[in-house]
Scaffold this motif. Structure first.
Motif, short mmCIF file in Angstrom:
data_model
loop_
_atom_site.label_atom_id
_atom_site.label_comp_id
_atom_site.label_asym_id
_atom_site.label_seq_id
_atom_site.Cartn_x
_atom_site.Cartn_y
_atom_site.Cartn_z
N SER A 2 0.80 -1.22 0.00
CA SER A 2 0.00 0.00 0.00
C SER A 2 0.83 1.27 0.00
O SER A 2 0.34 2.32 -0.40
N ASN A 3 2.10 1.19 0.46
CA ASN A 3 2.95 2.38 0.38
C ASN A 3 3.04 2.89 -1.05
O ASN A 3 3.05 4.09 -1.29
N GLU A 4 3.09 1.96 -1.99
CA GLU A 4 3.20 2.37 -3.39
C GLU A 4 1.90 2.97 -3.91
O GLU A 4 1.93 3.89 -4.73
N MET A 10 -0.19 10.44 -4.16
CA MET A 10 0.52 11.72 -4.03
C MET A 10 0.98 12.22 -5.39
O MET A 10 0.82 13.39 -5.72
N ARG A 11 1.53 11.32 -6.18
CA ARG A 11 2.01 11.68 -7.52
C ARG A 11 0.86 12.19 -8.39
O ARG A 11 1.00 13.18 -9.10
N ALA A 12 -0.29 11.53 -8.31
CA ALA A 12 -1.46 11.95 -9.09
C ALA A 12 -1.93 13.36 -8.70
O ALA A 12 -2.48 14.08 -9.52
N ALA A 13 -1.68 13.74 -7.44
CA ALA A 13 -2.06 15.07 -6.97
C ALA A 13 -0.99 16.12 -7.29
O ALA A 13 -1.16 17.30 -6.98
N TYR A 17 7.34 12.21 -4.97
CA TYR A 17 8.24 11.96 -3.85
C TYR A 17 8.76 10.53 -3.93
O TYR A 17 7.98 9.58 -3.97
N ALA A 18 10.09 10.39 -3.95
CA ALA A 18 10.69 9.07 -4.10
C ALA A 18 11.26 8.53 -2.79
O ALA A 18 11.74 7.41 -2.74
N GLY A 19 11.21 9.30 -1.71
CA GLY A 19 11.80 8.89 -0.44
C GLY A 19 10.97 7.86 0.29
O GLY A 19 9.91 7.43 -0.18
N PRO A 20 11.43 7.48 1.48
CA PRO A 20 10.71 6.48 2.27
C PRO A 20 9.38 7.02 2.80
O PRO A 20 9.24 8.22 3.03
N ILE A 21 8.42 6.13 2.95
CA ILE A 21 7.14 6.49 3.53
C ILE A 21 7.03 5.78 4.87
O ILE A 21 7.09 4.55 4.94
#
Length: 108
Positions: A2-4, A10-13, A17-21
């Motif tokens: 689910s992190n992805e 977030m990307r769609a908005a 961001y490529a860092g850790p979640i």
């Protein structure tokens, strides 16, 4: 995982961001791709159903997110998700208030 799907939302908005979640329920500030400062944020809770919120102060973005298709949500799932969204909103507001107070001190 689910992190992805959270990252994809977030990307769609418009927040790349490529860092850790971190699913720690705390506000995490980050610098979105092409930004000069860490004006974006997210809060996510990793337990099931995974839920949270993200946004950007600079762009005026604030969105809630949950991991599953809400059609299959039980009342318990909805209650947990709404509670997490409310907690995320309180955390975001707390950080904003702290930031405004620091800015006032610097300006004084």
């Amino acid at each position: 995982m689910s992190n992805e799907s959270f990252r994809a939302a977030m990307r769609a908005a418009g927040l790349d961001y490529a860092g850790p979640i971190h699913g720690d329920g705390k506000i995490n500030r980050f610098k979105a791709k092409k930004d000069k400062r860490a004006d974006s944020w997210y809060v996510v809770y990793s337990d099931s159903p995974m839920a949270g919120a993200f946004g950007c102060w600079k762009r005026g973005i604030k969105e809630n997110w949950c991991e599953r298709d809400t059609k299959g949500f039980s009342q318990t799932d909805w209650d947990a998700t709404r509670r997490r969204w409310a907690e995320a909103d309180r955390e975001r507001e707390r950080v904003e208030i702290e930031g405004h107070a620091k800015a006032r001190q610097v300006a004084a």
